[in-house]
Design a protein around this motif. Sequence first.
Motif, PDB file in Angstrom:
ATOM      1  N   HIS A 136       0.861  -1.198   0.000  1.00 15.69           N
ATOM      2  CA  HIS A 136       0.000   0.000   0.000  1.00 15.69           C
ATOM      3  C   HIS A 136       0.894   1.244   0.000  1.00 15.69           C
ATOM      4  N   ASP A 140      -2.826   6.470   3.064  1.00 17.62           N
ATOM      5  CA  ASP A 140      -4.237   6.835   3.165  1.00 17.62           C
ATOM      6  C   ASP A 140      -4.452   8.311   3.496  1.00 17.62           C
ATOM      7  N   THR A 159      -0.299   5.268   6.277  1.00 20.78           N
ATOM      8  CA  THR A 159      -1.353   4.267   6.138  1.00 20.78           C
ATOM      9  C   THR A 159      -2.111   4.115   7.453  1.00 20.78           C
TER      10      THR A 159
END
Length: 223
Positions: A136, A140, A159
């Motif tokens: 990832h 985020d 994240t």
Amino acid sequence: MKAMILAAGKGERMRPLTLHTPKPLIRAAGVPLIEYHLRALAAAGFREVVINHAWLGEQIEAHLGDGARFGLALRYSPEDQPLETGGGLFRALPLLGDEPFLVVNGDIWTDYSFATLRRPLPGLAHLVLVDNPAHHPGGDFHLDGAGRVRAEGDAPRFTYSGLSVLHPRLFDGCTAGAFKLAPLLVRAMAAGQVSGERFAGQWVDVGTVERLAEVERLLAAGR
């Protein structure tokens, strides 16, 4: 403070392990993943824990029971259809009460001390963020110098760890059904109501068999 473990996922990326066993009961070093959370919560002074479940959820209840052997009182929030994170939390609110509560994804493993989160919540949410893992890389959310989490901006991007403290007011205006948590957090971020911290310790999103093996390596190294 009460706590909630999110355990309703089907764990499709971990098949065939999850064909007949719910993901929270998959074992790492001989111990079901969810038990690491329960032991850590008890050690941090939590006493009441809510667990939602769906796929093979009856196995979770049968294995954990009332929680007494962990020093906890467990309550369950069964879901007969997928509600996603937001909908699952909203459904469980009557069991969680009117005060802020800790939330932890059932499919992560970490050595984060849950006791750190037993403090007043200044806004609607507090998120624990980690460095972006290889699976990832984009992260985020942003974390600014004042400890506020933002959806947009120039601050470093991290994240979401799956560990947070949420206030029930975050769900004001929601109705029963399936919905995601992220839009509620983004709305609260825009109002400056989400704080955060960066955690640099051990953390694994146990979403695949390979990452389960990583947890076992970390546990072996720590023995």
